[in-house]
Enzyme design. Structure first.
Site, PDB file in Angstrom:
ATOM      1  CG  ASP A   1      -0.226   0.000   2.544  1.00  0.00           C
ATOM      2  OD1 ASP A   1       0.773  -0.724   2.684  1.00  0.00           O
ATOM      3  OD2 ASP A   1      -0.654   0.742   3.451  1.00  0.00           O
TER       4      ASP A   1
ATOM      5  CD  GLU B   1       4.295   0.437   6.795  1.00  0.00           C
ATOM      6  OE1 GLU B   1       5.131   0.657   7.672  1.00  0.00           O
ATOM      7  OE2 GLU B   1       3.851   1.350   6.052  1.00  0.00           O
TER       8      GLU B   1
HETATM    9 ZN   LIG Z   1       6.854   2.449   3.821  1.00  0.00          ZN
END
Ligand SMILES: [Zn+2]
Length: 367
Positions: free
Chosen positions: A77, A138
């Site tokens: 992401d 993340e």
């Molecule tokens: Zn990163």
């Protein structure tokens, strides 16, 4: 052995695939295909369902029975804006056209892992067992790595590719962090007619704030109130106030102690004034601290030496999937990818750094 053109093309392909957090589906499908073609055992876990996203973590295993097990990981992401990324190459630097982020964070890491796998296959290199994880979510709280069942893979060492800085920089320390809202609930009253029947939440907060520790607490520990929200009008005694609080420390114990002390002060002060306290501050991720003599650090240093890149260990001010894997018992380092000015429209990465990182990874697996 590294093929620069192939590496750059792969990187450009990937940054053009929009993959904001929880919306990594297209990126995940691309990676499933690439890993399958490279002969890895491939699967997707349920991190998407668990976290309300449309794609799980993408996992690939390149077997090597009886060998050590190495984890290589980067996240799929990106932050926004990333709807339409048009990469531009200028003088060996890849950047966006200025209307979006580039997404070198963390597709630079992914590209280097894929290049490493291609080099292994092409040259028939001996290698440890390789577990590749491309994580989801993340950027919004390390969601993918928290959900990933790394304990079932028997990993010996983790190499996470998600730091800014030049390849050769090895993050061996990162803080534990807590974040949330502290809300003080007083009692409203007319400020002109009957102020004595109210409890001003801000007054309570002010008394507590003069007693708690804020700012730089020691070399390893910081805390901050970054946002304050409260009140309705000057003629109303402020009924409640919300404080957005965070604290970080390289030592998990110090963070715990700081939080306990801070909350106790808020509780006592609220009691004194007859106010109520609501507190949802929580530890978001645990910190880690590895010694330079640990094997996982030495492996990277030796690899850097072999390819003639200077290495240095450093600490980070923020969290990454590396924090989670260390907390799950896998000694893991976060390696610099070369990404620069991340999370801005000026983000860029040098092609030379993508090449250097791939070289380091190949040497890590060659051992
Ligand atoms: Zn990163």
């Amino acid at each position: 052995m590294i093929k620069e053109t192939r590496l750059v093309e792969n990187f450009l392909d990937m940054v053009k695939i929009s993959s904001p957090s929880k919306n990594e589906r297209a990126m995940g499908d691309y990676l499933l295909k690439v890993l399958k073609e490279l002969g890895l055992e491939v699967k997707e876990d349920n991190a998407g369902e668990v976290n309300g996203g449309n794609c799980g973590n993408i996992i690939g295993v390149l077997k090597a029975s009886g060998k050590k097990k190495y984890l290589f990981s980067a996240h799929m992401d990106t932050v926004v804006p990333c709807e339409k990324i048009v990469p531009v190459i200028e003088n060996g630097i890849i950047k966006s056209d200025g209307t979006s982020i580039l997404g070198g964070d963390d597709k630079g890491g992914i590209a280097s892992i894929i290049e490493m796998l291609r080099v292994i296959k092409e040259n028939n290199l001996e290698h440890p067992e390789i577990i590749v994880v491309f994580s989801m979510g993340e950027e919004i709280g390390l969601l993918g790595s928290k959900s990933f069942d790394i304990e079932n893979y028997g990993v010996d060492y983790g190499f996470i590719l998600d730091s800014s800085g030049k390849p050769g920089k090895i993050i061996t320390k990162a803080p534990s962090a807590a974040r949330g809202k502290i809300t003080i609930i007083g009692k409203p009253a007319h400020a002109g007619i009957s102020p004595e029947s109210g409890i001003n939440a801000l007054t309570v907060a002010a008394h507590a704030i003069t007693k708690i520790k804020l700012g730089r607490i020691d070399a390893e520990t910081t805390s901050n109130i970054g946002v304050v929200n409260g009140g309705q009008a000057t003629n109303i005694v402020m009924p409640s106030v919300e404080l957005d609080y965070e604290a970080r420390s390289l030592s998990n114990d110090k963070l715990e102690n700081l939080l306990a002390e801070t909350f106790e002060i808020f509780e006592k002060t609220c009691d004194e004034f007859g106010a109520k306290l609501e507190n949802n501050v929580q530890v978001e991720y645990p910190g880690f601290s590895l010694d330079d003599k640990e094997d996982v650090v030495k492996i990277v240093k030796i690899a850097c030496e072999k390819v003639g890149i200077e290495s240095e260990t450093a600490s980070s001010g923020g969290g990454s999937d590396t924090n989670i894997y260390n907390s799950k018992g896998v000694p893991s380092v976060n390696l610099a990818v070369g990404m620069t000015k991340v999370h801005t429209l000026e983000e860029y990465i040098e092609i030379k750094d993508l090449v250097n990182l791939s070289k380091i990874l190949v040497e890590i697996v060659k051992g």
